[in-house]
Design an enzyme around this catalytic site. Structure first.
Site, PDB file in Angstrom:
ATOM      1  CG  ASN A  79     -64.977 -14.891  -8.024  1.00  0.00           C
ATOM      2  OD1 ASN A  79     -64.936 -15.099  -6.814  1.00  0.00           O
ATOM      3  ND2 ASN A  79     -66.089 -14.514  -8.645  1.00  0.00           N
ATOM      4  CE  LYS A 126     -67.901 -17.449  -9.407  1.00  0.00           C
ATOM      5  NZ  LYS A 126     -68.955 -17.672 -10.379  1.00  0.00           N
ATOM      6  CG  HIS A 154     -69.459 -11.837  -9.422  1.00  0.00           C
ATOM      7  ND1 HIS A 154     -70.528 -12.696  -9.502  1.00  0.00           N
ATOM      8  CD2 HIS A 154     -68.460 -12.400 -10.134  1.00  0.00           C
ATOM      9  CE1 HIS A 154     -70.177 -13.739 -10.253  1.00  0.00           C
ATOM     10  NE2 HIS A 154     -68.922 -13.585 -10.642  1.00  0.00           N
ATOM     11  CD  GLU A 195     -71.771 -16.105  -8.804  1.00  0.00           C
ATOM     12  OE1 GLU A 195     -70.902 -16.061  -7.918  1.00  0.00           O
ATOM     13  OE2 GLU A 195     -71.642 -16.784  -9.852  1.00  0.00           O
ATOM     14  CD  GLU A 241     -67.289 -12.382 -14.371  1.00  0.00           C
ATOM     15  OE1 GLU A 241     -66.362 -13.192 -14.425  1.00  0.00           O
ATOM     16  OE2 GLU A 241     -68.034 -12.264 -13.381  1.00  0.00           O
ATOM     17  N   GLY A 295     -70.341 -20.066 -15.066  1.00  0.00           N
ATOM     18  CA  GLY A 295     -70.541 -21.406 -14.531  1.00  0.00           C
ATOM     19  C   GLY A 295     -71.351 -22.324 -15.424  1.00  0.00           C
ATOM     20  CB  SER A 327     -67.695 -20.812 -19.286  1.00  0.00           C
ATOM     21  OG  SER A 327     -68.855 -21.085 -18.516  1.00  0.00           O
TER      22      SER A 327
END
Ligand code: PGA
Length: 249
Positions: free
Chosen positions: A11, A13, A95, A97, A165, A171, A211
């Site tokens: 991904n 992003k 996701h 985000e 996730e 991250g 991560s």
């Protein structure tokens, strides 16, 4: 039980201008690993050049999001049919985000996954608890609820992948313990069985994301019920992404 071929999805992003994206896609295509399936998910602007760079390779292409409608007055959005038309085989939906930045709830994610299926795409449906959920002991309840709410009727192993996730692991450089990943993946598979039946649950791939790096990939990918990884930061380096692919058991 049906064999589940590991999938490593990258991904990217909101990263990369055209030259970077083409170079990254070419480097991934050039080193494609055979034992697992590789997919890269560039930002929408890089899908067409990445498709060209990947053409003839074994690396698949995915979008990072799609709209729930097939077309229409939705300024700035991209439909699943448009992704398929560019050569995508996959699309990430839900996701964290997107859930946070764009207020997407399970019903929205469900509708997007359904749109992906209608366009012939494989939906990578993301779920995961926040740090507060985990601290309050609600992880299995939250993740199970997201799975139930986000998987549309018609989801099956051939058109759907679930990515676990944990929001706090994305991250951050922090990952759950192997026991925590094993516990959540086991719960996801049980929940998928309740929603879609045992054969679908046995065949559906469950990815871990958050991560994942070359240094921890082998341990995570060897866990029961982990059938691959959704990789963010490390997918921006072809060497790291390919090293993760080579860690597939
Ligand atoms: P990360 O992101 O690998 O950078 O933690 C994972 C993701 O958000 O898919």
């Amino acid at each position: 039980m049906a064999a589940r071929r590991p999938l490593i999805a990258g991904n990217w992003k909101m990263n990369g201008l055209r030259a970077d994206g083409v170079a990254l896609a070419r480097a991934v295509a050039g080193g494609a690993v055979i034992p697992c399936e590789l997919v890269v998910c560039p930002p929408a602007t890089l899908l067409a050049p990445a498709a060209e760079a990947l053409s003839g390779s074994r690396v698949g292409l995915g979008g990072q999001d799609c709209h729930a409608q097939a077309k229409g007055a939705h300024t700035g959005d991209v439909s699943a049919a448009m992704l398929a038309d560019l050569g995508c085989s996959h699309v990430i939906v839900g996701h964290s985000e997107r859930r946070t930045d764009h207020g997407e709830d399970d019903a929205t994610v469900n509708a997007k996954a359904k749109a992906a299926h209608a366009a012939g795409l494989i939906a990578i449906v993301c779920v995961g608890e926040s740090e507060a959920d985990r601290d309050s002991g609600r992880t299995l309840q939250v993740v199970g609820g997201q799975v139930e709410g986000s998987l549309p009727t018609g989801a099956r192993a051939a058109n759907t992948v679930v990515a676990y996730e944990p929001v706090w692991a994305i991250g951050s450089g922090r990952t759950p313990t192997p026991e925590q990943i094993r516990e959540v993946h086991g719960h996801i598979r049980t929940t998928v069985a309740q929603c879609l039946g045992q054969p679908a649950a046995d065949a559906m791939r469950l990815l871990y994301g958050g991560s994942v790096k070359p240094g921890n990939a082998a341990e995570i990918l060897a866990l029961p019920d982990v059938d691959g990884a959704l990789v963010g930061g490390a997918s921006l380096s072809a060497d790291d992404f390919l090293a993760i692919g080579k860690s597939c058991p």
